[in-house]
Every structure is written in structure tokens, then in C-alpha cells.
Design a protein around this motif. Sequence first.
Motif, mmCIF file in Angstrom:
data_model
loop_
_atom_site.group_PDB
_atom_site.id
_atom_site.type_symbol
_atom_site.label_atom_id
_atom_site.label_comp_id
_atom_site.label_asym_id
_atom_site.label_seq_id
_atom_site.Cartn_x
_atom_site.Cartn_y
_atom_site.Cartn_z
ATOM 1 N N LYS A 227 -15.189 3.111 6.021
ATOM 2 C CA LYS A 227 -14.740 1.745 5.713
ATOM 3 C C LYS A 227 -13.939 1.683 4.422
ATOM 4 C CE LYS A 227 -17.941 -1.288 8.146
ATOM 5 N NZ LYS A 227 -19.023 -2.282 8.034
ATOM 6 N N ASN A 228 -14.421 2.397 3.402
ATOM 7 C CA ASN A 228 -13.816 2.275 2.077
ATOM 8 C C ASN A 228 -12.661 3.231 1.831
ATOM 9 O OD1 ASN A 228 -15.694 0.314 1.529
ATOM 10 N ND2 ASN A 228 -17.068 1.664 0.411
ATOM 11 N N ARG A 229 -12.667 4.370 2.535
ATOM 12 C CA ARG A 229 -11.624 5.369 2.317
ATOM 13 C C ARG A 229 -11.143 5.927 3.663
ATOM 14 N NH1 ARG A 229 -11.021 6.680 -2.818
ATOM 15 N NH2 ARG A 229 -9.990 8.645 -2.341
ATOM 16 N N PRO A 230 -10.606 5.058 4.531
ATOM 17 C CA PRO A 230 -10.121 5.537 5.831
ATOM 18 C C PRO A 230 -8.991 6.546 5.662
ATOM 19 C CG PRO A 230 -9.320 3.321 5.401
ATOM 20 C CD PRO A 230 -10.324 3.621 4.331
ATOM 21 N N ALA A 231 -9.040 7.618 6.452
ATOM 22 C CA ALA A 231 -8.045 8.682 6.312
ATOM 23 C C ALA A 231 -6.676 8.239 6.788
ATOM 24 C CB ALA A 231 -8.488 9.921 7.092
ATOM 25 N N ASN A 232 -6.661 7.326 7.753
ATOM 26 C CA ASN A 232 -5.372 6.923 8.338
ATOM 27 C C ASN A 232 -5.461 5.530 8.931
ATOM 28 O OD1 ASN A 232 -6.621 7.237 10.921
ATOM 29 N ND2 ASN A 232 -6.134 9.410 10.906
ATOM 30 N N LEU A 233 -4.340 5.088 9.433
ATOM 31 C CA LEU A 233 -4.210 3.739 9.971
ATOM 32 C C LEU A 233 -5.128 3.508 11.161
ATOM 33 C CD1 LEU A 233 -2.503 1.208 9.434
ATOM 34 C CD2 LEU A 233 -0.772 2.126 10.988
ATOM 35 N N ARG A 288 9.513 1.177 4.101
ATOM 36 C CA ARG A 288 8.511 0.277 4.665
ATOM 37 C C ARG A 288 7.170 1.000 4.760
ATOM 38 N NH1 ARG A 288 10.276 -4.303 6.943
ATOM 39 N NH2 ARG A 288 8.631 -4.507 8.503
ATOM 40 N N VAL A 289 6.097 0.276 4.478
ATOM 41 C CA VAL A 289 4.742 0.817 4.632
ATOM 42 C C VAL A 289 3.861 -0.271 5.244
ATOM 43 C CG1 VAL A 289 4.885 2.457 2.713
ATOM 44 C CG2 VAL A 289 4.057 0.125 2.288
ATOM 45 N N ARG A 290 2.730 0.161 5.806
ATOM 46 C CA ARG A 290 1.727 -0.798 6.270
ATOM 47 C C ARG A 290 0.679 -0.926 5.180
ATOM 48 N NH1 ARG A 290 1.615 -0.755 12.002
ATOM 49 N NH2 ARG A 290 0.032 -2.415 12.024
ATOM 50 N N VAL A 291 0.239 -2.135 4.941
ATOM 51 C CA VAL A 291 -0.852 -2.339 4.001
ATOM 52 C C VAL A 291 -2.013 -2.986 4.745
ATOM 53 C CG1 VAL A 291 0.698 -2.549 2.037
ATOM 54 C CG2 VAL A 291 -0.087 -4.631 3.211
ATOM 55 N N GLY A 292 -3.222 -2.702 4.284
ATOM 56 C CA GLY A 292 -4.412 -3.264 4.911
ATOM 57 C C GLY A 292 -5.349 -3.841 3.884
ATOM 58 N N ILE A 293 -6.006 -4.933 4.253
ATOM 59 C CA ILE A 293 -7.017 -5.543 3.385
ATOM 60 C C ILE A 293 -8.155 -6.038 4.272
ATOM 61 C CG2 ILE A 293 -5.808 -7.786 3.380
ATOM 62 C CD1 ILE A 293 -6.832 -8.143 0.475
ATOM 63 N N ARG A 294 -9.382 -5.681 3.913
ATOM 64 C CA ARG A 294 -10.533 -6.089 4.699
ATOM 65 C C ARG A 294 -10.703 -7.613 4.659
ATOM 66 N NH1 ARG A 294 -11.979 -2.247 8.172
ATOM 67 N NH2 ARG A 294 -12.087 -0.190 7.182
ATOM 68 N N HIS A 354 -7.189 -4.719 -3.719
ATOM 69 C CA HIS A 354 -7.977 -4.471 -2.504
ATOM 70 C C HIS A 354 -7.135 -3.889 -1.369
ATOM 71 C CE1 HIS A 354 -11.218 -6.372 -4.519
ATOM 72 N NE2 HIS A 354 -10.771 -7.602 -4.407
ATOM 73 N N LEU A 355 -5.888 -3.503 -1.673
ATOM 74 C CA LEU A 355 -4.999 -2.995 -0.634
ATOM 75 C C LEU A 355 -5.215 -1.514 -0.350
ATOM 76 C CD1 LEU A 355 -1.367 -4.332 -1.260
ATOM 77 C CD2 LEU A 355 -3.064 -5.170 0.385
ATOM 78 N N HIS A 356 -5.250 -1.175 0.933
ATOM 79 C CA HIS A 356 -5.060 0.202 1.387
ATOM 80 C C HIS A 356 -3.598 0.302 1.819
ATOM 81 C CE1 HIS A 356 -9.449 1.021 1.661
ATOM 82 N NE2 HIS A 356 -9.519 -0.261 1.979
ATOM 83 N N HIS A 367 -6.024 4.197 -1.385
ATOM 84 C CA HIS A 367 -7.173 3.388 -0.981
ATOM 85 C C HIS A 367 -7.313 2.222 -1.948
ATOM 86 C CE1 HIS A 367 -8.430 6.281 2.001
ATOM 87 N NE2 HIS A 367 -8.427 7.237 1.104
ATOM 88 N N ALA A 368 -8.014 1.194 -1.488
ATOM 89 C CA ALA A 368 -8.305 0.061 -2.351
ATOM 90 C C ALA A 368 -9.113 0.526 -3.561
ATOM 91 C CB ALA A 368 -9.076 -1.001 -1.584
ATOM 92 N N GLU A 369 -8.908 -0.156 -4.686
ATOM 93 C CA GLU A 369 -9.653 0.196 -5.892
ATOM 94 C C GLU A 369 -11.138 -0.016 -5.666
ATOM 95 O OE1 GLU A 369 -8.224 -1.551 -9.536
ATOM 96 O OE2 GLU A 369 -6.147 -1.488 -8.809
#
Length: 371
Positions: A227-233, A288-294, A354-356, A367-369
Motif C-alpha cells: 500500500k505504502n510503497r507500490p513497485a508499479n502502477l 508526462r507522468v501518472r500520479v497517485g494519491i490514496r 502524499h503523491l506517488h 513514493h509518498a512521503e
Amino acid sequence: MGMLEIRNVDKVYRSRGKPPVHAVRALDMAVGRGEIVALLGSSGCGKTSTLRMVAGFESVSSGQIALGARRIDELPPARRKVAMAFEGYSLYPPLTVRENIAFALKAQQLSHAEVNRRVDEIARLVEIEDTLDKYPRSISGGQQQRVSLARALVRDADLYLLDEPMGQLEPQLRAVLRGRIKGLLAERGMTAIFVTHDQTEASALADRIAVMEDGVLQQFASEKELKNRPANLFVASFIGEPPMNLLETDVAAADGDFRLSAGPDIAFHVPSGTLDPAAQRALAQSKRVRVGIRPQKVTVGSGDVQVRVMSNQWLGDQAHVAGECAGNQLIAVTSSRVAARPGDVIPFALDSRHLHIFGADGACIRHAEGG
């Protein structure tokens, strides 16, 4: 070395007139003694093929499998010291439930009293005491599944393999049995691998989870790490409920830092100091990149992102608020009720800490801080 070593294993299914199916690709994983591991993934990802290769019911196309100090991939199933509970039950119709469970103990030359004691003990654990004198055809699918599970767990084996062990059970019973089975495995130091597509089950039972997709092991780690350090998308989007919010963003350098913008209404300032050198280089080379936030990291009721509410559900202990901003869909989870109806416009706060961040190849750049 692990108790179980799967080394560069491939599985290719070939049938005449059809293209080959590459079900498992270069799989490497080690399972420690006494460890409980989940193989998690969607249907067809290769998890059951992996389990069946370890058990010996499928051959290995290439690679090796070792259990303890023994290489087992060329041994017949009966010589592997592996116990397996099948999703499809595979009970013996002419035998009673008691006889089905006891059948697994015959080779151990135990006394009649000891066999009955062990059968009664495991039957109580999975709540099938009242079916012991019945035949498989006269009991329900859920009861048959518990008989199959009991037949595997009652054995003395080096490794226990469980294929969707509780898929036919109602949720309340499944929750109870999860705790009991985990207790049994842990108390006796049993090494176990189970296949599931249910994240809750994987989290409740497993010490580590192997996430698979398209025959490839995506990440093998604890639930917290996934959850906190996903290796990939893929892992980021697959693990977590509700799923991670994912946004496509344009990358621009800004005074030595980076600005990631998902259209005119959502932008993130990412200081270079929050990035390691490899991440700085990756962002500098990306357009371009994808960003993720829980969803749990999205703040509702403040912030500069204006969201049109699509749904607002109160689930008894948390609210799930889904909204849309300039074509981007966002979900927020909060522990308090939110006074908003579909169509209302409310503010969300999306903190860049909080962004991945994921590169074009899907690998995680940052990874998110704090995870």
C-alpha cells in the motif's frame, strides 16, 4: 534460503491448433519456514498455475522448485510432502466426510483413536462436526469446501497449498474461519501458500502477499509495503479499497523544482529536495507522468481543487465521496459525514507530499512521503 524456492519458473500451455498460453513468466520467489503467503491477482493471472506446479499437478516448462533442501519439480505429487486443498473440492464420493478427512492420514500409520481425535479436532475448527457421517453428495458446496480444507490441514506436510479455500462460504463464516486457520498455521509453524482474488482475505491471513498479473510477479511484500510503497502502477491501482486516485499529468520544471499539472484546475508542486537523484533525473526526462494519491489522503472541505460531487456514501464509520474535476475523477475517504449532495461543488485538498509518481513504463519514480 527459503523453505520453498521457486527459481525462474515458466509455465506454457500448448494445445494443437491454438497459440501457446504463457501462464507464468520467469517466476522467482522464496517462502520462509512458517510463513503464510498469499498469491493475489485477478482471474487468469497465473496464481493457480503456480500453486499446481508446486503441488506437482502441472509440470514446469522451465526453471526449478525446491522444498527444504530437496528439488521437487521432477517428483510425483505423493513424494513432495505437500498438502493441497482444491477449489473444486475433489472429495471421494463413496467415502463419508470422516473417511475423506481420515484418508489423508492413512499413510502415517496412526492409531484409530489418534486418527479420530485429529479428524474431530479439525472438523470443529472448520465447523463441520455435524457432517462427519454424511456423504459428499448430501452436503452443501460450502460444506464440501470445508471438508477439502480440513483434509489438507489435518495432514503432516512440509507445505500447505490452499486454492481459494473459502470462496464458497458466506462472509460471516469466512471471517471466523480466517482467524481460526491463521491461528492454527501460526501455532504449529506451518508453511502455507494460498490463492485468492480477495484482498481482505489476503490481508487477514498472509504475512506477505505476492501480487501477480499476466503471469508476472509484480511485487512480493507485506500488505503495508504494497500500500505504502507500490513497485508499479499496477500494484498501486490493484491494492487498496477504494482504489488509488490516478491522474495523468504534464511535467514542467519550475525554479529547480517540478510542476505536475492535470489540466488547468489541478497542479502539484514537487520540490526537488523530496526526490532522490534517480527520481530527479526521471522527472527531468519525462513530459508526462501518472500520479497517485490514496483516497484516505484526500482532505474534504478545504483546498483549492473544486470538485463536483458524483456520489456521497456513508458506510457507518467512513464517508466515500466521489467527484469530478475537469475530467478527472477523484475519491476521498473521511471518518466524518460530509454534507454534500450529487451536483454540489466542494473543495478537495490534494497534498503533493502524499503523491506517488509513476513513469511511462509504470515503474514508481517516487513514493509518498512517509509511505
